[in-house]
Scaffold this active site. Structure first.
Site, PDB file in Angstrom:
ATOM      1  N   CYS A 133      60.768 -64.811  58.020  1.00 31.90           N
ATOM      2  CA  CYS A 133      62.140 -64.826  57.686  1.00 31.90           C
ATOM      3  C   CYS A 133      62.606 -65.389  56.329  1.00 31.90           C
ATOM      4  O   CYS A 133      62.393 -66.441  55.926  1.00 31.90           O
ATOM      5  CB  CYS A 133      62.970 -65.822  58.707  1.00 31.90           C
ATOM      6  SG  CYS A 133      64.739 -65.856  58.110  1.00 31.90           S
ATOM      7  N   CYS A 136      65.479 -67.552  55.652  1.00 27.97           N
ATOM      8  CA  CYS A 136      65.265 -68.802  56.255  1.00 27.97           C
ATOM      9  C   CYS A 136      64.501 -69.858  55.245  1.00 27.97           C
ATOM     10  O   CYS A 136      64.733 -70.912  55.128  1.00 27.97           O
ATOM     11  CB  CYS A 136      64.675 -68.919  57.637  1.00 27.97           C
ATOM     12  SG  CYS A 136      65.434 -67.812  58.829  1.00 27.97           S
ATOM     13  N   ASP A 137      63.281 -69.145  54.821  1.00 27.39           N
ATOM     14  CA  ASP A 137      62.338 -70.083  54.494  1.00 27.39           C
ATOM     15  C   ASP A 137      62.166 -69.769  52.599  1.00 27.39           C
ATOM     16  O   ASP A 137      61.456 -70.579  52.248  1.00 27.39           O
ATOM     17  CB  ASP A 137      61.043 -69.718  54.966  1.00 27.39           C
ATOM     18  CG  ASP A 137      61.040 -70.047  56.326  1.00 27.39           C
ATOM     19  OD1 ASP A 137      61.757 -71.295  56.710  1.00 27.39           O
ATOM     20  OD2 ASP A 137      60.521 -69.648  57.246  1.00 27.39           O
TER      21      ASP A 137
END
Length: 317
Positions: A133, A136-137
């Site tokens: 992701c 997300c990261d």
């Protein structure tokens, strides 16, 4: 005593939320169960540019808008993990980690999850540089170099997203051309922060105890092996249907995708499937929403048919 609803929807992604809207607006009692936050993979998407009505909208914002609509007519959101569904004819029993719920209709909208490479280091460095992701990261890799594995829409879209954060992105693809839509490809090819390694497979994620330091790459044409230094590995190599809870219903194909007709009906009356969990070609928010609308309307018709059958049975006696 099991709780009772007209309709239980398993999964609160765009398809599940649309089904909840349509079914509850038809005055059915509806429970929408999910093991995580509503919105599904939309929460892991930065800008959504192909959903009608919005030139561009952040994934979490679209998820919130859809959720607000989905509960507007009384549908309930229930947090939980479904372990099994039993078919008892006129009613279905949905078993969760907390309790059991009885419903006349079950709509499966559990979606899919990212496929793993299954190589050494992938699991060991999960959360330490290996990710599925970018939204997300990606921020953890600012001013660093990262690798994206894959060649489809998700891989190339995420590579372009990461290029806006990191110093450099290397896309590693097992073929000699991408599978992503042309507009997505063109955007990536035009970005001087993205380059490509063709006809190659990542065979190992390398690192120390705390972080990824590189990947081992093998050219599948020449068998030449090399090591590419990197701080992060973002993997997008396909999807797996989340259907383990339904294996005893015998409604999936050999790969685990649920088979339905164009009315979203499975082979079991009263059980429907929508969205990314279905056996189909195009897995997009727009298609999930359309399927959710169909399933919600079909749920209403099915519940009405049960009521008509019950009335006919009473009148005969």
């Amino acid at each position: 005593m099991a709780k009772q609803y007209d309709v239980v929807i398993i999964g609160a992604g765009p398809g599940g939320m649309t089904a909840a809207l349509y079914a509850s607006r038809a005055n059915l009692s509806v429970a929408m169960i999910d093991r995580g936050i509503y919105g599904g993979q939309m929460n892991n998407t930065a800008a959504i540019e192909n959903y009608p009505g919005f030139k561009s909208i952040m994934g979490p914002d679209l998820a919130q808008n859809m959720y607000d609509s989905s509960i507007n007519f009384g549908a309930e959101y229930v947090y939980g993990t479904v372990s099994a569904v039993e078919d008892h004819g006129d009613y279905k029993l949905v078993k969760t980690d907390e309790d059991e719920i009885q419903a006349k209709v079950v709509i499966i909208a559990t979606g899919s999850e990212y496929k793993k490479l299954g190589i050494p280091g992938e699991h060991e460095y999960g959360g330490k540089g290996v990710s599925y992701c970018a939204v997300c990261d990606g921020a953890f890799f600012k001013n660093k170099e990262v690798v994206v594995v894959g060649g489809g829409d998700s891989a190339i879209e995420e590579a372009s997203y990461l290029a806006g954060i990191v110093d450099h992105v290397t896309v590693i693809h097992r073929r000699d051309q991408l599978r992503a839509q042309k507009v997505i490809q063109d955007r990536a090819f035009a970005n001087d922060k993205i380059d490509f390694v063709w006809n190659s497979n990542v065979t190992e994620v390398l690192g120390d105890d705390n972080k990824v330091t590189g990947v081992k790459v093998v050219n599948n044409q020449t068998n030449e092996e090399s090591v590419l230094e990197t701080s992060g590995v973002f993997i997008y190599v396909g999807l797996l249907p989340m259907t383990d809870a339904f294996k005893d219903l015998n409604i999936t194909d050999e790969d685990g995708w649920i088979q339905t007709n164009d009315q979203m009906e499975t082979s079991i009356p009263g059980i429907y499937a929508i969205g990314d969990v279905r056996q189909k070609d195009l897995r997009q928010i727009a298609t999930a929403v359309g399927e959710g609308g169909i399933a919600g309307q079909q749920a209403f018709k099915y519940v009405e048919s049960l009521a008509d059958t019950s009335k006919a049975s009473v009148s005969e006696h």
